[in-house]
Structures are given as structure tokens and as C-alpha cells.
Design a protein around this motif. Sequence first.
Motif, short mmCIF file in Angstrom:
data_model
loop_
_atom_site.label_atom_id
_atom_site.label_comp_id
_atom_site.label_asym_id
_atom_site.label_seq_id
_atom_site.Cartn_x
_atom_site.Cartn_y
_atom_site.Cartn_z
N TYR A 1 -3.53 13.59 -3.67
CA TYR A 1 -2.89 12.34 -3.28
C TYR A 1 -3.41 11.20 -4.15
O TYR A 1 -4.46 11.31 -4.81
N PHE A 2 -2.65 10.11 -4.17
CA PHE A 2 -2.97 8.94 -4.96
C PHE A 2 -2.82 7.70 -4.08
O PHE A 2 -1.81 7.55 -3.39
N VAL A 3 -3.82 6.84 -4.12
CA VAL A 3 -3.79 5.58 -3.37
C VAL A 3 -3.35 4.48 -4.32
O VAL A 3 -3.91 4.31 -5.41
N THR A 4 -2.34 3.73 -3.91
CA THR A 4 -1.75 2.70 -4.77
C THR A 4 -1.69 1.37 -4.04
O THR A 4 -1.29 1.31 -2.87
N THR A 5 -2.10 0.32 -4.72
CA THR A 5 -1.92 -1.05 -4.21
C THR A 5 -0.95 -1.78 -5.12
O THR A 5 -0.98 -1.61 -6.34
N ILE A 6 -0.06 -2.56 -4.51
CA ILE A 6 1.00 -3.26 -5.23
C ILE A 6 0.95 -4.73 -4.85
O ILE A 6 0.99 -5.06 -3.66
N THR A 7 0.90 -5.59 -5.85
CA THR A 7 0.88 -7.04 -5.63
C THR A 7 2.10 -7.67 -6.28
O THR A 7 2.38 -7.42 -7.46
N TYR B 1 0.86 -1.19 0.00
CA TYR B 1 0.00 0.00 0.00
C TYR B 1 0.88 1.23 0.00
O TYR B 1 1.87 1.31 0.75
N LEU B 2 0.53 2.21 -0.85
CA LEU B 2 1.25 3.47 -0.90
C LEU B 2 0.25 4.61 -0.96
O LEU B 2 -0.78 4.52 -1.64
N LEU B 3 0.56 5.69 -0.25
CA LEU B 3 -0.18 6.94 -0.36
C LEU B 3 0.80 7.99 -0.84
O LEU B 3 1.77 8.31 -0.15
N LEU B 4 0.57 8.50 -2.06
CA LEU B 4 1.49 9.43 -2.69
C LEU B 4 0.88 10.81 -2.78
O LEU B 4 -0.35 10.95 -2.92
N ASP B 5 1.73 11.85 -2.71
CA ASP B 5 1.22 13.20 -2.93
C ASP B 5 1.26 13.51 -4.42
O ASP B 5 1.59 12.66 -5.25
N ALA B 6 0.89 14.74 -4.77
CA ALA B 6 0.78 15.11 -6.18
C ALA B 6 2.12 15.15 -6.89
O ALA B 6 2.16 15.22 -8.13
N ILE C 1 11.83 -8.22 -9.25
CA ILE C 1 10.48 -8.64 -8.91
C ILE C 1 9.51 -8.06 -9.93
O ILE C 1 9.78 -7.01 -10.53
N ASN C 2 8.43 -8.76 -10.14
CA ASN C 2 7.35 -8.28 -11.01
C ASN C 2 6.17 -7.92 -10.13
O ASN C 2 5.74 -8.73 -9.29
N VAL C 3 5.64 -6.71 -10.30
CA VAL C 3 4.54 -6.25 -9.47
C VAL C 3 3.41 -5.75 -10.35
O VAL C 3 3.62 -5.27 -11.47
N ARG C 4 2.20 -5.88 -9.81
CA ARG C 4 1.01 -5.39 -10.50
C ARG C 4 0.46 -4.22 -9.70
O ARG C 4 0.23 -4.33 -8.50
N LEU C 5 0.23 -3.09 -10.39
CA LEU C 5 -0.15 -1.85 -9.73
C LEU C 5 -1.58 -1.46 -10.07
O LEU C 5 -2.06 -1.67 -11.18
N ASN C 6 -2.24 -0.84 -9.07
CA ASN C 6 -3.51 -0.13 -9.28
C ASN C 6 -3.37 1.22 -8.58
O ASN C 6 -3.13 1.26 -7.37
N ILE C 7 -3.47 2.29 -9.34
CA ILE C 7 -3.29 3.64 -8.80
C ILE C 7 -4.56 4.44 -9.01
O ILE C 7 -5.01 4.58 -10.14
N ALA C 8 -5.13 4.96 -7.91
CA ALA C 8 -6.37 5.73 -7.99
C ALA C 8 -6.13 7.12 -7.41
O ALA C 8 -5.61 7.24 -6.29
N PRO C 9 -6.50 8.18 -8.13
CA PRO C 9 -6.35 9.54 -7.59
C PRO C 9 -7.43 9.84 -6.58
O PRO C 9 -8.40 9.09 -6.42
N GLU C 10 -7.27 10.94 -5.88
CA GLU C 10 -8.27 11.42 -4.92
C GLU C 10 -9.62 11.56 -5.61
O GLU C 10 -9.74 12.18 -6.67
N ALA C 11 -10.63 10.95 -5.00
CA ALA C 11 -11.95 10.91 -5.64
C ALA C 11 -12.57 12.30 -5.71
O ALA C 11 -12.55 13.06 -4.75
N GLY C 12 -13.11 12.63 -6.89
CA GLY C 12 -13.86 13.87 -7.06
C GLY C 12 -13.04 15.13 -7.13
O GLY C 12 -13.60 16.22 -7.08
N ALA C 13 -11.71 15.02 -7.25
CA ALA C 13 -10.87 16.22 -7.27
C ALA C 13 -10.41 16.51 -8.69
O ALA C 13 -9.97 15.60 -9.41
N ASP C 14 -10.50 17.78 -9.12
CA ASP C 14 -9.99 18.16 -10.44
C ASP C 14 -8.47 18.06 -10.48
O ASP C 14 -7.90 17.63 -11.48
N ARG C 15 -7.85 18.46 -9.38
CA ARG C 15 -6.39 18.34 -9.25
C ARG C 15 -6.10 17.51 -8.00
O ARG C 15 -6.01 18.05 -6.90
N PRO C 16 -5.96 16.20 -8.16
CA PRO C 16 -5.77 15.33 -6.99
C PRO C 16 -4.54 15.72 -6.18
O PRO C 16 -3.49 16.05 -6.73
#
Length: 299
Positions: free
Chosen positions: A258-264, A160-165, A241-256
Motif C-alpha cells: 500500500y501507499f500513503v498519499t497526501t494531496i494539497t 488523504y489517500l491509501l492506495l494498494d499496489a 486544480i493544481n495539487v501537490r503530492l507526497n506519496i510514501a510506500p509501506e515502510a520497510g517492505a521490499d514490495r509495498p
Amino acid sequence: MTHLTDAAPPSSRSDHPHLRGHTVLAALRSPLLLDRLRQLTPLAIVLVIIWIAVARRSDDVLPIPFLALYAAVILSASAVGFRGGLIGGAVAGLFLTYATYAGFGPPGLDSGPRHVLFGTLLYLASGAFVGYRTDRRQRDLRILRRSAAVGLSDALAEGYLLLDAEGAVLDANQPFASMIGVPLDRIIGRHVTNTDLGLTYLNPDGTPADVRTLPLALAIATGQTQYDQLIAVRRLDGNVINVRLNIAPEAGADRPEYFVTTITDVTARVADERELARLNSELAARSQERQALVGPALT
């Protein structure tokens, strides 16, 4: 005997007065309703201006009217943020200028344009400053709410990662730290899209990849969700290592912000798929060789 059509319909549970009361309270506590009410807070500035104008027409003496206008600017900035504070300060400043030159402004501001300019700048600066602090506080609260999920994600196999802009790590969990072989305390504050963490991102052929084309960089640049993206990473110890990513920006924001990322980690799965592809290729080659040997014998 009473027919079913003659029977009175049973009262609905929602018709009960206590349930209706709970429904009304739930509606009043709705986050959407509260957010809409917050967006209407700048109307307080308009109401104060109307109050001052009406009192002036009726020759009433108002106690500290322009201090009330200042309080309305601060209230707007505290509820809406920087934009609300700046717009509110501008509206209040314009009205202050008009009121002063029309002859009913504060006595302390009637000695010249310097005092009027000072009062206008005070409205603007106060609204902008309080609004900026409000935006920062709301941003921190959103990040804390997202970070509360990290305690649960530590029990999962996914990273799990929480990234800024800008791509800096605001929060992470232990599975991700173990996955890339870097201590968790060294990950926070680093940028995942450059060499801060000592990671090398690879193309399918094993050559170093351009970080600008990585799913994380694309999500940050475009503000769009990146689903099910597969990348290869060389760790500090040299293992790939090989990883699979899903990255989602802040919901409902024109300029996110932060970004929530899951890594498998799918290294084992990718290795199995490659081994299966190799075996299938060998099987096909042997089958062709057998057909080449059997063919002349049949003729």
C-alpha cells in the motif's frame, strides 16, 4: 565538613528495583522483539524433528509424533505467513518421506508412495493455505491501522489517500473528495491513475498527460517515495486544480502493498505565482519601452 568528592553518588532512578522491572517488561513487550520471536517460530519444526529422531534412537514410543509435526507447520505458517508455511511444509514433507522409507514413519503411510505423497502434499497445502490467510490478515490489520488516521485527517485541509499496489483506492478522506468534486463513496475501489474517477491529468501546457509518468504511477512502479510533486487535474465539472503530492510506500517492505498519499490544493498559490510572473514580465517590457524612448532623447 564533607567534601563533594567524598560524598556517595546519588542512586540512579534506573537502579530502583521497580523501575528495573518495568524496563524489563517494556523490553519484552517491544514490537521488534516480538517480531524477531515470530521469525524464529519455524524452529519448532526442527525441534519436533529432533524430538522424533532422539526418541527413535532411544527406542521411546512417541504419541502422535507426526501430528505434532503437522501442528508445528501450522504454527510456523500462522506466525510467519505464506513463506514460513511453505518452507515448513516442505521440510516436514521431506522428513516424512525419509521417515516412512526408513521404516519409522506413520503406519498409515507405509503402504506405498501414494500415501507418502498424500502426506507430503497435506503438509505443503496446509502450510501454504494457513500462511496465505496469515499474510492477508496481517495486511488487513496494517491497512486498518493506517485507515484509523483518516478520522483525524478529515479535520485537515489536506487530502488523504491509501492506495494498494495496483493503484486502487483503499481509503480516502472527505477533503480529497471535495477537492476533486467526486463523492467519497465513489472513490473507494477506483483507480486514481486511470479514468475511473473521471479526472484528466494535464501537462504544464494544458494537454492531457501520460498517466504512466504521473507521480502516483511512478511510486507504484518503483516503490520509491515521491516528494512534493506538482500536477494539474481537470475535474468532472471542467475546473482545473493544481495539487501537490507526497506519496510514501509501506515502510520497510521490499514490495509495498500500500501507499500513503497526501494531496494539497495549491491552485490559488499557483494562480498568484502566475499573476506575479505576468506582472513582472509586463513591468520588464514597459521598462524596456521607456528606455527605448528615453535613449534617443538623451542623445
